[in-house]
Each structure stands twice: as structure tokens, then as C-alpha cells.
Design a protein around this motif. Structure first.
Motif, short mmCIF file in Angstrom:
data_model
loop_
_atom_site.label_atom_id
_atom_site.label_comp_id
_atom_site.label_asym_id
_atom_site.label_seq_id
_atom_site.Cartn_x
_atom_site.Cartn_y
_atom_site.Cartn_z
N UNK A 180 -14.13 -4.41 3.30
CA UNK A 180 -12.84 -5.00 3.64
C UNK A 180 -11.99 -5.29 2.40
N UNK A 181 -12.66 -5.42 1.26
CA UNK A 181 -11.97 -5.65 -0.01
C UNK A 181 -12.68 -4.81 -1.07
N UNK A 182 -12.00 -4.53 -2.13
CA UNK A 182 -12.60 -3.75 -3.21
C UNK A 182 -12.46 -2.27 -2.97
N UNK A 183 -12.88 -1.51 -3.97
CA UNK A 183 -12.73 -0.06 -3.92
C UNK A 183 -14.03 0.59 -3.48
N UNK A 184 -13.90 1.79 -2.88
CA UNK A 184 -15.07 2.54 -2.45
C UNK A 184 -14.74 4.03 -2.51
N UNK A 185 -15.79 4.84 -2.44
CA UNK A 185 -15.64 6.29 -2.46
C UNK A 185 -16.21 6.87 -1.17
N UNK A 186 -15.99 8.15 -0.97
CA UNK A 186 -16.53 8.80 0.22
C UNK A 186 -18.06 8.79 0.19
N UNK A 187 -18.65 8.84 -1.01
CA UNK A 187 -20.10 8.78 -1.14
C UNK A 187 -20.63 7.42 -0.69
N UNK A 188 -19.90 6.33 -1.01
CA UNK A 188 -20.30 5.00 -0.54
C UNK A 188 -20.32 4.95 0.98
N UNK A 189 -19.31 5.55 1.59
CA UNK A 189 -19.21 5.57 3.06
C UNK A 189 -20.35 6.40 3.64
N UNK A 218 -24.31 13.09 8.34
CA UNK A 218 -22.92 13.50 8.42
C UNK A 218 -22.57 14.15 7.08
N UNK A 219 -21.73 15.16 7.11
CA UNK A 219 -21.34 15.86 5.88
C UNK A 219 -20.33 15.02 5.10
N UNK A 220 -20.44 15.08 3.79
CA UNK A 220 -19.52 14.37 2.91
C UNK A 220 -18.09 14.86 3.12
N UNK A 221 -17.92 16.15 3.39
CA UNK A 221 -16.58 16.70 3.60
C UNK A 221 -15.90 16.10 4.84
N UNK A 222 -16.69 15.79 5.86
CA UNK A 222 -16.13 15.17 7.07
C UNK A 222 -15.63 13.77 6.75
N UNK A 223 -16.42 13.03 5.99
CA UNK A 223 -16.02 11.68 5.61
C UNK A 223 -14.75 11.74 4.75
#
Length: 128
Positions: free
Chosen positions: A68-77, A89-94
Motif C-alpha cells: 500500500x506504500x513504498x515501491x515494488x517491482x513486478x518480481x516482488x508481485x 504465473x508468468x512475470x510477463x503477465x504481471x
């Protein structure tokens, strides 16, 4: 730079309808002012029921729950998604969904070296 077009149609609890159209150089600040105006007029955004069957809604839930706060990357997700839902799930989909969220103004997207970083956009709430 391309011209942006945003149209917002609203209806308040008394049945009055509002149509707001933004054309040209639309900035985050201008959109936030529109939301502040809606708040002053007590117009609430309709909450769509969340359908946790779709990948997009699951990714949205991960962003809301863990970042909800702070930065993130697709890899974190990706890591949180696989932990939370116990399914691959594929990283490209995220990455595609996060890009769509950025286009819709839900997250800020910034290039950081070779990867994109994201941050949830929070609309400031009035203090009661």
C-alpha cells in the motif's frame, strides 16, 4: 506528447448527474483536484465487486495488501502472488497488468535501470 482525454461521469445520491471532461495536458495533480471536488460534493466512487477468479484482480489484491506504500517491482508481485495463491504465473503477465494499472492511474511507474518500479497512488483524504 500526445493529447490525453479523460471523461468522468458521476451521479450523486440524490440523482444529480455530473459530466467532467479533461482534454490536453492532463496531470496527476489535475486529476487529484477532480477527486477532491468529488469529495467536497460527497460523491463516492462505486465499488465494483471484486472477482478473485481473474489474474488481474489477484494482482490488484496483492498490490493493495502487501504494497500500500513504498515501491515494488513486478518480481516482488510475482513472489507474493505465488505465495498467496499457490499457483504459478508468468512475470510477463504481471508486468502487463502493472503497466495497465499505471495507464489507469492506479500506480506510478518509473524506470529504474533495467527494470520498472511501481508505487501505489494514494488520494489524500480530508481530515475529519
Amino acid at each position: 506528447m500526445t493529447k490525453k482525454h479523460i471523461r468522468i461521469n458521476m451521479e450523486d445520491s440524490e440523482g444529480a448527474r455530473y459530466d467532467i471532461k479533461l482534454d490536453g495536458n492532463v496531470t496527476r495533480e489535475k486529476v487529484l483536484k477532480i477527486f477532491e471536488m468529488m469529495d467536497l460534493m460527497n460523491i463516492e466512487e462505486e465499488q465494483e465487486p471484486t472477482n478473485m477468479d481473474s489474474v488481474g484482480s489477484k494482482i490488484s489484491n496483492i498490490v493493495d495488501k502487501f504494497f500500500p506504500m513504498g515501491k515494488f517491482t513486478s518480481t516482488n508481485i510475482l513472489e507474493k502472488y505465488e505465495d498467496e495463491y499457490n499457483e504459478p504465473v508468468k512475470l510477463s503477465i504481471i508486468s502487463t497488468y502493472l503497466s495497465r494499472f499505471a495507464t489507469k492511474g492506479r500506480v506510478n511507474r518509473t524506470r529504474n535501470g533495467r527494470e520498472w518500479t511501481y508505487q501505489t497512488i494514494k488520494i489524500p483524504q480530508k481530515q475529519q
